[in-house]
Design a protein around this motif. Structure first.
Motif, PDB file in Angstrom:
ATOM      1  N   LEU A  29      33.621  40.904 -62.133  1.00  0.00           N
ATOM      2  CA  LEU A  29      32.791  41.661 -61.194  1.00  0.00           C
ATOM      3  C   LEU A  29      33.139  43.144 -61.290  1.00  0.00           C
ATOM      4  CD1 LEU A  29      33.080  39.370 -58.031  1.00  0.00           C
ATOM      5  CD2 LEU A  29      31.128  39.528 -59.596  1.00  0.00           C
ATOM      6  N   VAL A  30      32.126  43.976 -61.505  1.00  0.00           N
ATOM      7  CA  VAL A  30      32.331  45.417 -61.682  1.00  0.00           C
ATOM      8  C   VAL A  30      31.632  46.142 -60.529  1.00  0.00           C
ATOM      9  CG1 VAL A  30      32.271  47.327 -63.321  1.00  0.00           C
ATOM     10  CG2 VAL A  30      32.169  44.958 -64.174  1.00  0.00           C
ATOM     11  N   MET A  31      32.404  46.905 -59.760  1.00  0.00           N
ATOM     12  CA  MET A  31      31.875  47.546 -58.563  1.00  0.00           C
ATOM     13  C   MET A  31      31.293  48.923 -58.872  1.00  0.00           C
ATOM     14  SD  MET A  31      30.902  47.554 -55.560  1.00  0.00           S
ATOM     15  CE  MET A  31      31.205  45.899 -54.980  1.00  0.00           C
ATOM     16  N   GLY A  32      30.571  49.474 -57.891  1.00  0.00           N
ATOM     17  CA  GLY A  32      29.807  50.695 -58.086  1.00  0.00           C
ATOM     18  C   GLY A  32      30.501  51.965 -57.624  1.00  0.00           C
ATOM     19  N   LEU A  33      29.736  53.023 -57.600  1.00  0.00           N
ATOM     20  CA  LEU A  33      30.203  54.375 -57.314  1.00  0.00           C
ATOM     21  C   LEU A  33      30.962  54.460 -55.993  1.00  0.00           C
ATOM     22  CD1 LEU A  33      30.138  57.492 -57.824  1.00  0.00           C
ATOM     23  CD2 LEU A  33      27.941  57.490 -56.623  1.00  0.00           C
ATOM     24  N   GLY A  34      32.202  54.943 -56.069  1.00  0.00           N
ATOM     25  CA  GLY A  34      32.980  55.202 -54.874  1.00  0.00           C
ATOM     26  C   GLY A  34      33.409  53.970 -54.100  1.00  0.00           C
ATOM     27  N   MET A  35      33.163  52.787 -54.656  1.00  0.00           N
ATOM     28  CA  MET A  35      33.483  51.543 -53.956  1.00  0.00           C
ATOM     29  C   MET A  35      34.680  50.861 -54.608  1.00  0.00           C
ATOM     30  SD  MET A  35      31.522  50.986 -51.342  1.00  0.00           S
ATOM     31  CE  MET A  35      31.700  49.221 -51.083  1.00  0.00           C
ATOM     32  N   GLN A  36      35.616  50.441 -53.791  1.00  0.00           N
ATOM     33  CA  GLN A  36      36.779  49.722 -54.293  1.00  0.00           C
ATOM     34  C   GLN A  36      36.423  48.253 -54.526  1.00  0.00           C
ATOM     35  OE1 GLN A  36      40.383  50.622 -52.068  1.00  0.00           O
ATOM     36  NE2 GLN A  36      39.526  52.586 -51.406  1.00  0.00           N
ATOM     37  N   MET A  37      37.323  47.543 -55.187  1.00  0.00           N
ATOM     38  CA  MET A  37      37.017  46.155 -55.526  1.00  0.00           C
ATOM     39  C   MET A  37      36.806  45.296 -54.287  1.00  0.00           C
ATOM     40  SD  MET A  37      40.637  44.625 -56.899  1.00  0.00           S
ATOM     41  CE  MET A  37      42.139  44.626 -55.930  1.00  0.00           C
ATOM     42  N   ILE A  38      37.344  45.700 -53.143  1.00  0.00           N
ATOM     43  CA  ILE A  38      37.152  44.922 -51.929  1.00  0.00           C
ATOM     44  C   ILE A  38      35.705  44.982 -51.446  1.00  0.00           C
ATOM     45  CG2 ILE A  38      39.555  45.083 -51.198  1.00  0.00           C
ATOM     46  CD1 ILE A  38      38.769  47.317 -49.298  1.00  0.00           C
ATOM     47  N   GLY A  39      34.888  45.812 -52.083  1.00  0.00           N
ATOM     48  CA  GLY A  39      33.456  45.792 -51.811  1.00  0.00           C
ATOM     49  C   GLY A  39      32.813  44.484 -52.235  1.00  0.00           C
ATOM     50  N   TRP A  40      33.465  43.772 -53.173  1.00  0.00           N
ATOM     51  CA  TRP A  40      33.039  42.406 -53.505  1.00  0.00           C
ATOM     52  C   TRP A  40      33.640  41.473 -52.463  1.00  0.00           C
ATOM     53  CZ3 TRP A  40      29.206  41.901 -56.723  1.00  0.00           C
ATOM     54  CH2 TRP A  40      29.048  42.767 -57.811  1.00  0.00           C
ATOM     55  N   ASP A  41      32.822  40.985 -51.557  1.00  0.00           N
ATOM     56  CA  ASP A  41      33.295  40.188 -50.438  1.00  0.00           C
ATOM     57  C   ASP A  41      33.929  38.882 -50.927  1.00  0.00           C
ATOM     58  OD1 ASP A  41      32.830  38.061 -48.153  1.00  0.00           O
ATOM     59  OD2 ASP A  41      32.733  40.043 -47.217  1.00  0.00           O
ATOM     60  N   GLU A  42      35.047  38.504 -50.309  1.00  0.00           N
ATOM     61  CA  GLU A  42      35.740  37.291 -50.743  1.00  0.00           C
ATOM     62  C   GLU A  42      34.916  36.031 -50.476  1.00  0.00           C
ATOM     63  OE1 GLU A  42      39.848  36.816 -49.841  1.00  0.00           O
ATOM     64  OE2 GLU A  42      40.332  38.934 -50.208  1.00  0.00           O
ATOM     65  N   GLU A  43      34.049  36.044 -49.466  1.00  0.00           N
ATOM     66  CA  GLU A  43      33.176  34.886 -49.245  1.00  0.00           C
ATOM     67  C   GLU A  43      32.145  34.769 -50.363  1.00  0.00           C
ATOM     68  OE1 GLU A  43      31.496  34.331 -45.370  1.00  0.00           O
ATOM     69  OE2 GLU A  43      33.231  35.265 -44.388  1.00  0.00           O
ATOM     70  N   ASP A 204      40.141  58.900 -51.649  1.00  0.00           N
ATOM     71  CA  ASP A 204      40.117  59.986 -52.629  1.00  0.00           C
ATOM     72  C   ASP A 204      38.667  60.373 -52.931  1.00  0.00           C
ATOM     73  OD1 ASP A 204      40.576  61.834 -54.609  1.00  0.00           O
ATOM     74  OD2 ASP A 204      41.241  60.382 -56.110  1.00  0.00           O
ATOM     75  N   PRO A 205      38.030  61.169 -52.083  1.00  0.00           N
ATOM     76  CA  PRO A 205      36.641  61.559 -52.333  1.00  0.00           C
ATOM     77  C   PRO A 205      36.437  62.262 -53.670  1.00  0.00           C
ATOM     78  CG  PRO A 205      37.299  62.119 -50.097  1.00  0.00           C
ATOM     79  CD  PRO A 205      38.540  61.712 -50.817  1.00  0.00           C
ATOM     80  N   ALA A 206      37.462  62.983 -54.166  1.00  0.00           N
ATOM     81  CA  ALA A 206      37.336  63.668 -55.454  1.00  0.00           C
ATOM     82  C   ALA A 206      37.176  62.661 -56.587  1.00  0.00           C
ATOM     83  CB  ALA A 206      38.539  64.569 -55.707  1.00  0.00           C
ATOM     84  N   GLY A 207      37.799  61.497 -56.430  1.00  0.00           N
ATOM     85  CA  GLY A 207      37.647  60.459 -57.433  1.00  0.00           C
ATOM     86  C   GLY A 207      36.213  59.963 -57.507  1.00  0.00           C
ATOM     87  N   ALA A 208      35.595  59.760 -56.347  1.00  0.00           N
ATOM     88  CA  ALA A 208      34.197  59.340 -56.319  1.00  0.00           C
ATOM     89  C   ALA A 208      33.299  60.418 -56.920  1.00  0.00           C
ATOM     90  CB  ALA A 208      33.775  59.021 -54.889  1.00  0.00           C
ATOM     91  N   ALA A 209      33.626  61.675 -56.685  1.00  0.00           N
ATOM     92  CA  ALA A 209      32.849  62.773 -57.271  1.00  0.00           C
ATOM     93  C   ALA A 209      32.962  62.759 -58.794  1.00  0.00           C
ATOM     94  CB  ALA A 209      33.321  64.113 -56.713  1.00  0.00           C
ATOM     95  N   ARG A 210      34.161  62.482 -59.307  1.00  0.00           N
ATOM     96  CA  ARG A 210      34.318  62.387 -60.761  1.00  0.00           C
ATOM     97  C   ARG A 210      33.484  61.233 -61.326  1.00  0.00           C
ATOM     98  NH1 ARG A 210      39.581  64.264 -59.412  1.00  0.00           N
ATOM     99  NH2 ARG A 210      40.346  62.157 -59.008  1.00  0.00           N
ATOM    100  N   GLN A 211      33.434  60.120 -60.592  1.00  0.00           N
ATOM    101  CA  GLN A 211      32.608  59.003 -61.042  1.00  0.00           C
ATOM    102  C   GLN A 211      31.123  59.398 -61.077  1.00  0.00           C
ATOM    103  OE1 GLN A 211      33.449  55.677 -58.458  1.00  0.00           O
ATOM    104  NE2 GLN A 211      35.293  55.094 -59.598  1.00  0.00           N
ATOM    105  N   LEU A 212      30.672  60.135 -60.073  1.00  0.00           N
ATOM    106  CA  LEU A 212      29.280  60.575 -60.056  1.00  0.00           C
ATOM    107  C   LEU A 212      28.979  61.496 -61.236  1.00  0.00           C
ATOM    108  CD1 LEU A 212      26.492  60.755 -58.830  1.00  0.00           C
ATOM    109  CD2 LEU A 212      27.354  62.453 -57.197  1.00  0.00           C
ATOM    110  N   VAL A 213      29.897  62.401 -61.534  1.00  0.00           N
ATOM    111  CA  VAL A 213      29.715  63.281 -62.693  1.00  0.00           C
ATOM    112  C   VAL A 213      29.664  62.449 -63.978  1.00  0.00           C
ATOM    113  CG1 VAL A 213      30.747  65.138 -64.049  1.00  0.00           C
ATOM    114  CG2 VAL A 213      30.732  65.288 -61.558  1.00  0.00           C
ATOM    115  N   ALA A 214      30.469  61.400 -64.047  1.00  0.00           N
ATOM    116  CA  ALA A 214      30.455  60.528 -65.221  1.00  0.00           C
ATOM    117  C   ALA A 214      29.086  59.886 -65.415  1.00  0.00           C
ATOM    118  CB  ALA A 214      31.529  59.440 -65.078  1.00  0.00           C
ATOM    119  N   ILE A 215      28.474  59.460 -64.312  1.00  0.00           N
ATOM    120  CA  ILE A 215      27.121  58.884 -64.389  1.00  0.00           C
ATOM    121  C   ILE A 215      26.136  59.921 -64.928  1.00  0.00           C
ATOM    122  CG2 ILE A 215      25.183  58.019 -63.024  1.00  0.00           C
ATOM    123  CD1 ILE A 215      27.256  56.750 -61.138  1.00  0.00           C
ATOM    124  N   LEU A 216      26.201  61.126 -64.368  1.00  0.00           N
ATOM    125  CA  LEU A 216      25.277  62.181 -64.761  1.00  0.00           C
ATOM    126  C   LEU A 216      25.476  62.604 -66.214  1.00  0.00           C
ATOM    127  CD1 LEU A 216      25.518  64.340 -61.511  1.00  0.00           C
ATOM    128  CD2 LEU A 216      23.623  62.850 -62.169  1.00  0.00           C
TER     129      LEU A 216
END
Length: 292
Positions: A29-43, A204-216
């Protein structure tokens, strides 16, 4: 657990019984922008495990407990079209994922990606075709020029970082009210709980910003997707304001034989009410691969 992959450290978790090398269903499972792996619900993961999958979720680079870079991205320049300062691209994140497969001892896996995670999954299938048994791309797109966000969704995405834990939780709730599913009631307590846990794990909001730049900074994947020969499923919300429906349609059109499954009322999240149908569709896909 932690693994070294592509020169970085990746934090990951494993659910379910170890897969059989020939007949098992390893699923990443691969999560999206600015989201940690816990965004994949355990249920949700539990439903996949009950269908016979061994499931791994992980933190992408620059999020959660995986390696964070220190480069300060020029987000405004990137939004204006100058991505020359991008420290990495989606392709690099796909290579991280291939490295994680190595660390897991998985020669290949079924790969499910959501949003940016769908982009990473697509790039993984293109760059490392022997490593992906089947591809499920959820609420994603072929490139930054396709399926762009609505003005309201982009505004929610670009709100300045929230100062402090409680503000971060309120910001998360406000964001999901904009980009979530209008046809389903938002589980505010669940959203708040994920926001609390995410803040406490690593804020780490800067990390999410780097991910967004990576997409762009990443190239359109249409040509590469046309060369895939694996079973593929594309899932998209018909009311997604962040990656609008043309993104899903373009993805399905690009992959030979891909199935497109859309849901009215679904936005840029996975409503609990749709989990059984989504899990069934993924399981049908992984079963198709097993029968080949």
């Amino acid at each position: 657990m932690r693994a070294t992959a592509n020169g970085i450290e990746i934090c990951y978790e494993v659910f379910g019984e170890p897969h059989d090398k020939k007949e098992g269903r390893p699923l990443l499972l691969v999560m999206g922008l600015g989201m940690q792996m816990i965004g994949w619900d355990e249920e949700f993961i539990g439903l996949l495990v009950a269908k016979g999958h061994e499931v791994v979720r992980f933190d992408n680079r620059d999020i959660g407990l995986s390696t964070h870079l220190t480069h300060a991205p020029d987000l405004l320049a990137a939004l204006g079209g100058d991505t020359s300062g991008a420290p990495y691209t989606v392709d690099d994140m796909a290579d991280d994922t291939a490295g994680l497969l190595d660390a897991l001892g998985w020669e290949s896996a079924h790969v499910v990606g959501a949003s940016m995670g769908g982009m990473i999954a697509q790039a993984l299938a293109i760059r490392h075709p022997g490593r992906v048994r089947s591809l499920t791309s959820i609420m994603s797109t072929t490139g930054p020029e396709v399926g762009g966000p609505t003005e309201a969704a982009m505004a929610a995405l670009l709100v300045p970082p929230a100062p402090g834990r409680e503000n971060a939780i309120e910001r998360a709730l406000a964001t999901w009210r904009v980009v979530g599913s209008p046809g389903y009631a938002m589980d505010t307590e669940h959203v708040a709980q994920v926001a609390r846990e995410s803040y406490d794990r690593a804020y780490d909001p800067a990390g999410a910003a780097r991910q967004l730049v990576a997409i762009l900074a990443s190239k359109d994947r249409t040509a590469g997707l046309r060369g895939l020969t694996i079973p593929a499923l594309v899932i998209h919300g018909e009311d997604d304001p962040l990656v609008t429906p043309p993104g899903g349609a373009a993805t399905a059109d690009a992959i030979p034989g891909a199935k497109l499954l859309t849901f009215p009322g679904m936005g840029h999240d996975l409503p609990r009410e749709l989990w059984p149908e989504i899990v069934e569709a993924i399981t049908e896909l992984t079963g198709r691969e097993a029968a080949v």
